[in-house]
Design a protein around this motif. Structure first.
Motif, PDB file in Angstrom:
ATOM      1  N   ASN A  42       0.831  -1.203   0.000  1.00 52.88           N
ATOM      2  CA  ASN A  42       0.000   0.000   0.000  1.00 52.88           C
ATOM      3  C   ASN A  42       0.867   1.255   0.000  1.00 52.88           C
ATOM      4  O   ASN A  42       1.991   1.259   0.540  1.00 52.88           O
ATOM      5  N   GLN A  79      -9.230   6.868  -1.634  1.00 49.74           N
ATOM      6  CA  GLN A  79      -8.520   5.599  -1.788  1.00 49.74           C
ATOM      7  C   GLN A  79      -8.781   5.035  -3.174  1.00 49.74           C
ATOM      8  O   GLN A  79      -9.885   5.113  -3.693  1.00 49.74           O
ATOM      9  N   SER A  99      -3.614  -0.821  -2.141  1.00 55.34           N
ATOM     10  CA  SER A  99      -4.377   0.412  -2.320  1.00 55.34           C
ATOM     11  C   SER A  99      -3.448   1.621  -2.325  1.00 55.34           C
ATOM     12  O   SER A  99      -2.320   1.578  -1.806  1.00 55.34           O
ATOM     13  N   PHE A 129      -3.636   5.541  -1.061  1.00 55.47           N
ATOM     14  CA  PHE A 129      -4.363   6.520  -0.245  1.00 55.47           C
ATOM     15  C   PHE A 129      -3.754   7.904  -0.505  1.00 55.47           C
ATOM     16  O   PHE A 129      -2.530   8.073  -0.468  1.00 55.47           O
TER      17      PHE A 129
END
Length: 394
Positions: A108, A190, A197, A199
């Motif tokens: 992420n 997001q 992911s 963000f």
């Protein structure tokens, strides 16, 4: 006390007083937004760096100053979260391609920046704006999370415009809105890529020391970062906040500290003023130095006048004969006590002088030793025959 000593003492006293005044005066707050993990100024991230393991226990914090592409190319064991906090950043095609691969494999990325340029905003159709009003810096607007589990009653309010940034345009199909302003503008989103992911938060100052020292700020930052799953490594990116090459100048400490910088300028100006006035005071016309004259000739003339005035021809003749005998003894090792026939023959054989010259020389010396009065003409004849002997014996 001389003028120079007075100048040095007064200058030293003034410089010391100035340095003491600068040292003891209250240091102004540095509001520069550095976002550096070692900076304890309001908009540094020292507190977040020290307390991030409260959110991610046992995670290893790895700092990097390399470009995004180079950092993500180094494959890390296990899962990781990539954290970028900066004023502005630019993502090119290589960076973005590597970011996609990184997230699709289960990692992420968390980005918090005022300005995002390059491929990222174009691809994700992002446009960041702000409603910060310079005329009214104390104006506050509430922000909150969309998740009911994280939503706070009454919103979060922050001063100094740290939460005024928002997304003016987003891709509503792909973007998941995680936070909004009270006027319903998205300020935390997001994007999902495979197992991971991305963000994005347009307010990096929400994660700085200034905000984390407040209960609302600490609560908001911890909830925002809690969207990142637990990972073995946190990659702390400093590529966009720290220059690629630090200043290596030995004067960097002086020039980075305003009091020291002005003290340096004052000392430099004082030194230049001292040099200028000392040059002006000490410079004099260079006197003409005459070349040393050869006084040997004058000395000989003086000695000659003394002997001439005394008219002591015998003394002069005896000295000249004495010097001649010294010359013969040193050069030919002959005894000069007896000027007999044997001496005459030896001198004739060893010297280069003519026999007649030697004969005349011995005759003149003989007359001198008889004790007769030495006339001027006799002295002249003796001098001529001695000089003739020297000349022939060379």
């Amino acid at each position: 006390m001389s003028g120079l000593k007075k100048y040095l003492i007064i200058s030293t006293v003034l410089l010391v007083l100035y340095l003491l005044a600068q040292y003891f005066k209250p240091k102004p707050t540095n509001w520069a937004p550095t976002y550096l993990s070692e900076d304890k100024i309001p908009f540094g991230t020292y507190i977040l760096r020290q307390r991030i393991n409260d959110i991610f226990p046992n995670a290893e914090i790895k700092k990097t100053q390399k470009p995004v592409y180079n950092t993500l190319k180094e494959k890390l064991a296990g899962t990781s979260n990539y954290l970028i906090i900066a004023s502005k950043l630019k993502i090119d095609k290589l960076d973005y391609r590597e970011m996609i691969r990184y997230m699709e494999s289960g990692n992420n990325i968390f980005i918090s920046a005022f300005q995002i340029s390059g491929v990222l905003p174009d691809t994700l159709k992002l446009d960041i704006s702000s409603d910060f009003n310079m005329a009214n810096k104390q104006e506050k607007s509430g922000i909150n999370f969309t998740n009911p589990a994280l939503h706070k009653n009454g919103n979060y309010y922050f001063d100094k415009g740290v939460s005024q940034q928002y997304f003016e345009k987003i891709d509503s199909v792909k973007a998941i809105v995680l936070g909004k302003k009270e006027d319903n503008e998205a300020n935390f989103i997001q994007y999902k890529f495979g197992k991971g992911s991305l963000f994005i938060m347009p307010n990096p100052q929400l994660l700085t020391n200034y905000n984390l020292l407040k209960p609302d700020g600490l609560d908001y930052a911890s909830k925002a970062l809690s969207y990142l799953p637990k990972a073995q490594t946190i990659i702390w990116d400093e590529h966009f906040t720290r220059p690629d090459s630090e200043d290596t100048s030995p004067l960097r400490v002086i020039f980075n500290n305003p009091p020291l910088k002005w003290a340096y300028y004052i000392a430099l100006f004082g030194l230049l003023a001292f040099i200028f006035f000392e040059i002006k005071r000490r410079q004099r016309i260079i006197p003409v130095i005459t070349r040393p004259s050869n006084t040997s000739v004058e000395f000989v003339k003086v000695v000659g006048r003394v002997y001439y005035q005394q008219r002591d021809n015998r003394d002069i003749a005896e000295k000249k004969v004495k010097f001649l005998f010294e010359y013969i003894r040193n050069k030919y090792k002959l005894r000069t006590l007896d000027l007999d026939q044997e001496f005459k023959e030896k001198l004739t054989n060893v010297s280069d002088a003519d026999p007649q010259t030697i004969e005349n020389l011995l005759i003149e010396i003989y007359h001198l030793k008889k004790g007769q009065m030495v006339s001027d003409q006799h002295l002249i004849n003796l001098n001529k025959v001695i000089e003739q002997f020297y000349k022939q014996d060379q």
